[in-house]
Design a protein around this motif. Structure first.
Motif, PDB file in Angstrom:
ATOM      1  N   ALA A 105       0.839  -1.201   0.000  1.00 27.54           N
ATOM      2  CA  ALA A 105       0.000   0.000   0.000  1.00 27.54           C
ATOM      3  C   ALA A 105       0.872   1.249   0.000  1.00 27.54           C
ATOM      4  N   ALA A 106       0.609   2.152  -0.929  1.00 21.58           N
ATOM      5  CA  ALA A 106       1.238   3.470  -0.974  1.00 21.58           C
ATOM      6  C   ALA A 106       0.121   4.486  -1.068  1.00 21.58           C
ATOM      7  N   SER A 107       0.455   5.762  -1.145  1.00 22.49           N
ATOM      8  CA  SER A 107      -0.594   6.782  -1.233  1.00 22.49           C
ATOM      9  C   SER A 107      -0.038   8.037  -1.873  1.00 22.49           C
ATOM     10  N   LEU A 108      -0.952   8.800  -2.460  1.00 25.21           N
ATOM     11  CA  LEU A 108      -0.632  10.086  -3.071  1.00 25.21           C
ATOM     12  C   LEU A 108      -1.521  11.135  -2.433  1.00 25.21           C
ATOM     13  N   CYS A 109      -0.923  12.189  -1.907  1.00 23.20           N
ATOM     14  CA  CYS A 109      -1.658  13.257  -1.227  1.00 23.20           C
ATOM     15  C   CYS A 109      -1.687  14.489  -2.133  1.00 23.20           C
ATOM     16  N   VAL A 110      -2.895  14.943  -2.463  1.00 21.66           N
ATOM     17  CA  VAL A 110      -3.066  16.104  -3.339  1.00 21.66           C
ATOM     18  C   VAL A 110      -3.830  17.176  -2.571  1.00 21.66           C
ATOM     19  N   PRO A 111      -3.222  18.334  -2.279  1.00 22.37           N
ATOM     20  CA  PRO A 111      -3.919  19.394  -1.542  1.00 22.37           C
ATOM     21  C   PRO A 111      -5.100  19.948  -2.331  1.00 22.37           C
ATOM     22  N   ILE A 112      -6.053  20.504  -1.622  1.00 21.87           N
ATOM     23  CA  ILE A 112      -7.234  21.062  -2.259  1.00 21.87           C
ATOM     24  C   ILE A 112      -6.893  22.219  -3.182  1.00 21.87           C
ATOM     25  N   SER A 113      -5.818  22.955  -2.870  1.00 27.58           N
ATOM     26  CA  SER A 113      -5.413  24.080  -3.704  1.00 27.58           C
ATOM     27  C   SER A 113      -4.949  23.625  -5.080  1.00 27.58           C
ATOM     28  N   VAL A 114      -4.434  22.413  -5.167  1.00 27.09           N
ATOM     29  CA  VAL A 114      -4.032  21.842  -6.455  1.00 27.09           C
ATOM     30  C   VAL A 114      -5.200  21.129  -7.114  1.00 27.09           C
ATOM     31  N   LEU A 115      -6.065  20.547  -6.305  1.00 25.29           N
ATOM     32  CA  LEU A 115      -7.151  19.723  -6.826  1.00 25.29           C
ATOM     33  C   LEU A 115      -8.260  20.543  -7.482  1.00 25.29           C
ATOM     34  N   LEU A 116      -8.589  21.684  -6.901  1.00 26.34           N
ATOM     35  CA  LEU A 116      -9.717  22.475  -7.413  1.00 26.34           C
ATOM     36  C   LEU A 116      -9.533  22.912  -8.869  1.00 26.34           C
ATOM     37  N   PRO A 117      -8.372  23.461  -9.273  1.00 24.02           N
ATOM     38  CA  PRO A 117      -8.222  23.821 -10.692  1.00 24.02           C
ATOM     39  C   PRO A 117      -8.367  22.631 -11.628  1.00 24.02           C
ATOM     40  N   ILE A 118      -7.921  21.467 -11.192  1.00 23.71           N
ATOM     41  CA  ILE A 118      -8.047  20.276 -12.028  1.00 23.71           C
ATOM     42  C   ILE A 118      -9.511  19.878 -12.182  1.00 23.71           C
ATOM     43  N   LEU A 119     -10.259  19.915 -11.074  1.00 18.94           N
ATOM     44  CA  LEU A 119     -11.684  19.577 -11.140  1.00 18.94           C
ATOM     45  C   LEU A 119     -12.450  20.582 -11.989  1.00 18.94           C
ATOM     46  N   ASP A 120     -12.130  21.874 -11.838  1.00 17.23           N
ATOM     47  CA  ASP A 120     -12.792  22.902 -12.652  1.00 17.23           C
ATOM     48  C   ASP A 120     -12.531  22.671 -14.139  1.00 17.23           C
ATOM     49  N   ALA A 121     -11.290  22.330 -14.474  1.00 17.99           N
ATOM     50  CA  ALA A 121     -10.956  22.070 -15.873  1.00 17.99           C
ATOM     51  C   ALA A 121     -11.696  20.844 -16.394  1.00 17.99           C
ATOM     52  N   LEU A 122     -11.819  19.811 -15.569  1.00 22.88           N
ATOM     53  CA  LEU A 122     -12.558  18.614 -15.973  1.00 22.88           C
ATOM     54  C   LEU A 122     -14.025  18.920 -16.224  1.00 22.88           C
ATOM     55  N   GLU A 123     -14.626  19.731 -15.368  1.00 20.73           N
ATOM     56  CA  GLU A 123     -16.038  20.064 -15.531  1.00 20.73           C
ATOM     57  C   GLU A 123     -16.264  20.916 -16.776  1.00 20.73           C
ATOM     58  N   ARG A 124     -15.357  21.858 -17.036  1.00 22.36           N
ATOM     59  CA  ARG A 124     -15.482  22.654 -18.260  1.00 22.36           C
ATOM     60  C   ARG A 124     -15.343  21.764 -19.488  1.00 22.36           C
ATOM     61  N   LEU A 125     -14.430  20.836 -19.426  1.00 16.44           N
ATOM     62  CA  LEU A 125     -14.239  19.930 -20.560  1.00 16.44           C
ATOM     63  C   LEU A 125     -15.468  19.057 -20.773  1.00 16.44           C
ATOM     64  N   ASP A 126     -16.061  18.568 -19.695  1.00 17.16           N
ATOM     65  CA  ASP A 126     -17.266  17.742 -19.814  1.00 17.16           C
ATOM     66  C   ASP A 126     -18.430  18.524 -20.399  1.00 17.16           C
ATOM     67  N   GLN A 127     -18.581  19.789 -19.957  1.00 14.11           N
ATOM     68  CA  GLN A 127     -19.672  20.608 -20.461  1.00 14.11           C
ATOM     69  C   GLN A 127     -19.502  20.893 -21.947  1.00 14.11           C
ATOM     70  N   THR A 128     -18.260  21.203 -22.348  1.00 16.53           N
ATOM     71  CA  THR A 128     -18.005  21.507 -23.756  1.00 16.53           C
ATOM     72  C   THR A 128     -18.211  20.277 -24.625  1.00 16.53           C
ATOM     73  N   GLU A 129     -17.602  19.179 -24.196  1.00  9.51           N
ATOM     74  CA  GLU A 129     -17.736  17.957 -24.984  1.00  9.51           C
ATOM     75  C   GLU A 129     -19.149  17.416 -24.928  1.00  9.51           C
ATOM     76  N   GLY A 130     -19.837  17.619 -23.777  1.00 14.59           N
ATOM     77  CA  GLY A 130     -21.192  17.111 -23.640  1.00 14.59           C
ATOM     78  C   GLY A 130     -22.136  17.764 -24.621  1.00 14.59           C
ATOM     79  N   GLY A 131     -22.077  19.118 -24.725  1.00 14.17           N
ATOM     80  CA  GLY A 131     -22.954  19.822 -25.650  1.00 14.17           C
ATOM     81  C   GLY A 131     -22.644  19.485 -27.089  1.00 14.17           C
ATOM     82  N   GLU A 132     -21.334  19.501 -27.429  1.00 14.85           N
ATOM     83  CA  GLU A 132     -20.949  19.229 -28.801  1.00 14.85           C
ATOM     84  C   GLU A 132     -21.197  17.773 -29.165  1.00 14.85           C
ATOM     85  N   SER A 133     -20.858  16.874 -28.254  1.00 16.85           N
ATOM     86  CA  SER A 133     -21.000  15.458 -28.571  1.00 16.85           C
ATOM     87  C   SER A 133     -22.471  15.075 -28.713  1.00 16.85           C
ATOM     88  N   HIS A 134     -23.358  15.707 -27.908  1.00 16.25           N
ATOM     89  CA  HIS A 134     -24.779  15.385 -28.026  1.00 16.25           C
ATOM     90  C   HIS A 134     -25.314  15.794 -29.388  1.00 16.25           C
TER      91      HIS A 134
END
Length: 306
Positions: free
Chosen positions: A192-221
């Motif tokens: 067992a190992a682990s990776l620790c990602v602070p919230i300050s790093v995680l939030l921009p990644i999640l925001d980018a993922l959500e923007r990508l999903d919204q863009t691809e979701g509308g276009e792909s539909h």
């Protein structure tokens, strides 16, 4: 299961008390968006281990947990191995934890050993610390290419320590995402190992993922609807015929036709014929031969009928 805590004797997950007063910083639904990216990261980390140790390795993503840095650091064994790196341009530090049994096994494999029997846990020597640091840095170096389709990040200053007391990655009360990793080196037992990602790093990644999903979701539909419509239309059978232009006869002449009568077409021999689809003129064609068969070749339209 807290990072660094061993599994139960039967190989299952150990049940631990849950504090219902603890407020998680991120909704579980948002964290699920990270799973595909984390799987790519784990696969790339396994590749780094394989190329460094020259032994087929595997890294699997386990549970995702949210803890304050102070709680996560307190749950780690002493001594241990921690490697941290700055995430540019967000400034936070991610931390990779490799327990000593795994670190010592990696050192033995890198020095040409077999990893059997499992080494007894002990503090790393200076040389061993440098060898494990090089291995951990190669694993963390796979983070930018894994996240490249979502967000452009890079790895900055790296450092390694033997105790969480000497590492202050973020503020003690800052929430972090703890990604449980199961590392398997060759045919040895997984660790067992682990990776620790602070919230300050995680939030921009999640925001980018959500923007990508919204863009691809509308276009792909919209694209998917057009593709399905096109596919259905292309499957509809259409009657296609090659014919001479219409000839009009008066009823008296039409009723008087008998076998052997000739109906003039009033059409020159070299004139193009009509290719009709469902009775409507579509293209101009000329008669030709394809081997022993009669065929029609499409030519430029010489005239269009309204």
């Amino acid at each position: 299961m807290p990072a660094g805590e061993p599994a139960s004797e039967n190989g299952g997950r150990r049940v631990r008390p849950y504090d219902f007063q603890r407020q998680e910083a991120l909704d579980r639904g948002r964290l699920r968006r990270l799973e595909p990216v984390l799987e790519v990261l784990a696969h790339r980390m396994a590749g780094a281990l394989t190329s460094t140790l020259r032994l087929a390795s595997k890294v699997e993503v386990g549970e995702l947990d949210q803890q304050r840095w102070e709680h996560y650091a307190a749950s780690l064994p002493e001594p241990t191995f921690l490697c941290s790196a700055t995430v540019v341009p967000y400034g936070g530090r991610i931390v990779l934890h490799l327990p000593l049994p795994l670190a010592l096994t990696a050192v033995e494999l890198r020095m040409g050993g077999t990893g059997r029997p499992a080494p007894e846990p002990r503090a790393l020597t200076e040389i061993e610390q440098r060898l494990v640091s090089d291995l951990a840095q190669r694993m963390l170096a796979e983070l930018p290419p894994a996240f490249a389709p979502v967000l452009n990040v890079s790895i900055g200053a790296l450092s390694s320590v033997a105790s969480s007391m000497f590492l202050q990655a973020v503020k003690p009360t800052e929430m972090c995402l703890i990604v449980a990793l199961r590392v398997v080196l060759g045919d040895l037992d997984g660790a067992a190992a682990s990776l620790c990602v602070p919230i300050s790093v995680l939030l921009p990644i999640l925001d980018a993922l959500e923007r990508l999903d919204q863009t691809e979701g509308g276009e792909s539909h919209a694209d998917a609807s057009q593709v399905r419509l096109r596919e259905r239309l292309l499957e509809v059978p259409v009657e296609v015929v090659v014919c001479f232009p219409d000839v009009f006869l008066p009823p008296e002449e039409l009723l008087g036709l008998r076998p052997g009568d000739v109906v003039p077409l009033h059409r020159e021999v070299d004139k193009a014929l009509q290719l009709r689809a469902e009775g409507e003129p579509y293209r101009s064609v000329r008669l030709t031969a394809r081997g022993k068969r009669l065929a029609a070749v499409v030519v430029e339209d010489e005239e269009r009928e309204a």
